[in-house]
Motif scaffolding. Structure first.
Motif, PDB file in Angstrom:
ATOM      1  N   SER A  10       0.490   2.322   6.014  1.00 51.42           N
ATOM      2  CA  SER A  10       1.175   1.083   5.663  1.00 51.42           C
ATOM      3  C   SER A  10       0.137  -0.017   5.444  1.00 51.42           C
ATOM      4  CB  SER A  10       2.106   0.695   6.813  1.00 51.42           C
ATOM      5  OG  SER A  10       2.440  -0.662   6.726  1.00 51.42           O
ATOM      6  N   THR A  11       0.379  -0.892   4.480  1.00 46.84           N
ATOM      7  CA  THR A  11      -0.549  -2.015   4.271  1.00 46.84           C
ATOM      8  C   THR A  11      -0.150  -3.201   5.148  1.00 46.84           C
ATOM      9  OG1 THR A  11       0.784  -2.890   2.466  1.00 46.84           O
ATOM     10  CG2 THR A  11      -0.993  -1.373   1.855  1.00 46.84           C
ATOM     11  N   ILE A  12       0.970  -3.074   5.859  1.00 47.83           N
ATOM     12  CA  ILE A  12       1.433  -4.192   6.689  1.00 47.83           C
ATOM     13  C   ILE A  12       0.864  -4.056   8.095  1.00 47.83           C
ATOM     14  CG2 ILE A  12       3.462  -5.393   7.592  1.00 47.83           C
ATOM     15  CD1 ILE A  12       4.979  -4.492   5.179  1.00 47.83           C
ATOM     16  N   ARG A  13       0.145  -5.089   8.497  1.00 49.38           N
ATOM     17  CA  ARG A  13      -0.528  -5.023   9.791  1.00 49.38           C
ATOM     18  C   ARG A  13       0.453  -5.274  10.935  1.00 49.38           C
ATOM     19  NH1 ARG A  13      -6.078  -7.888   8.419  1.00 49.38           N
ATOM     20  NH2 ARG A  13      -5.929  -8.519  10.575  1.00 49.38           N
ATOM     21  N   LYS A  65       5.852  -6.232  -0.805  1.00 52.07           N
ATOM     22  CA  LYS A  65       4.463  -6.252  -1.286  1.00 52.07           C
ATOM     23  C   LYS A  65       3.761  -4.953  -0.891  1.00 52.07           C
ATOM     24  CE  LYS A  65       3.784 -11.166  -1.587  1.00 52.07           C
ATOM     25  NZ  LYS A  65       3.341 -12.364  -0.913  1.00 52.07           N
ATOM     26  N   ASP A  66       4.315  -4.274   0.097  1.00 50.87           N
ATOM     27  CA  ASP A  66       3.778  -2.966   0.483  1.00 50.87           C
ATOM     28  C   ASP A  66       4.308  -1.938  -0.518  1.00 50.87           C
ATOM     29  OD1 ASP A  66       2.613  -1.122   2.752  1.00 50.87           O
ATOM     30  OD2 ASP A  66       4.521  -0.257   2.123  1.00 50.87           O
TER      31      ASP A  66
END
Ligand code: SF4
Ligand code: SF4
Length: 191
Positions: A3-6, A165-166
């Motif tokens: 995932s690009t979401i932290r 946005k991911d």
């Protein structure tokens, strides 16, 4: 699944959604918390048993230790289910053991968004619609079209703007939206 979401972004999303709810009163009082209490086995349209639960979004699992006593965890392979082709590897499916009671500030995103769902138009614009998913219970907010609090709609929209946005999450919303168009599903657009 990458995932690009932290984790901190998910934490901020949880904090934002902690402040809002569909109505100013507890909508669970309208229906004995139907969407929480359907956690057992249910029967689908073909009369088959299926397990109700909640899929976490990719990366959302970072917020949990997986030892929470109020959750039962299942880890599944995305490839075995109807997820976008870009989804490869583990997906996390949880069921809560004590519905309708849970630590409110830790309830998964899917619980927080309902009865709203994201929808991407053919030109890729984000909308929020009333959840079109067929479920074995009745949600008065959907069936009676009870107006939802503006703050809830706005926060949910802000969160989905960030989530899509991911690429993995956008693929999921795009896939579900395409399916709705294909089935000519009547959409109730909220924003
Ligand atoms: S979202 Fe709908 S089904 Fe869930 S508690 Fe509120 S009114 Fe009931
Ligand atoms: S986690 Fe909480 S809000 Fe979600 S279904 Fe379970 S009891 Fe309801």
């Amino acid at each position: 699944m990458k995932s690009t979401i932290r984790k901190n972004t998910y934490k901020a999303i949880y904090r934002l959604l902690n402040k809002v709810s569909p109505l100013s009163s507890d909508c669970g009082e309208l229906c004995s918390a139907a969407c929480c209490n359907c956690g057992g086995d249910a029967i689908d349209e073909e009369g088959l048993d299926f397990e109700m639960g909640i899929y976490l979004l990719p990366g959302e699992e970072k917020l949990f230790s997986k030892k929470e006593t109020w959750l039962k965890w299942n880890v599944e392979n995305a490839e075995d289910y109807e997820f976008p082709d870009s989804w490869k590897g583990k997906v996390y499916f949880v069921r809560c053991k004590t519905p309708p009671h849970c630590p409110r500030e830790m309830r998964p995103l899917q619980c927080r968004f309902y009865p709203l769902a994201p929808y991407l138009t053919e030109s890729g614009d984000l909308r929020l619609i009333l959840s079109p998913v067929e479920l074995p219970y009745r949600c008065p907010l959907i069936d009676d079209k009870i107006p939802l609090q503006r703050s809830f709609i706005k926060a949910t929209y802000t969160v989905w703007k960030r989530l899509i946005k991911d690429p993995l999450i956008r693929d999921l919303v795009a896939m579900d939206s395409k399916e709705l168009r294909k089935n000519k599903h009547e959409l109730v657009e909220i924003i």
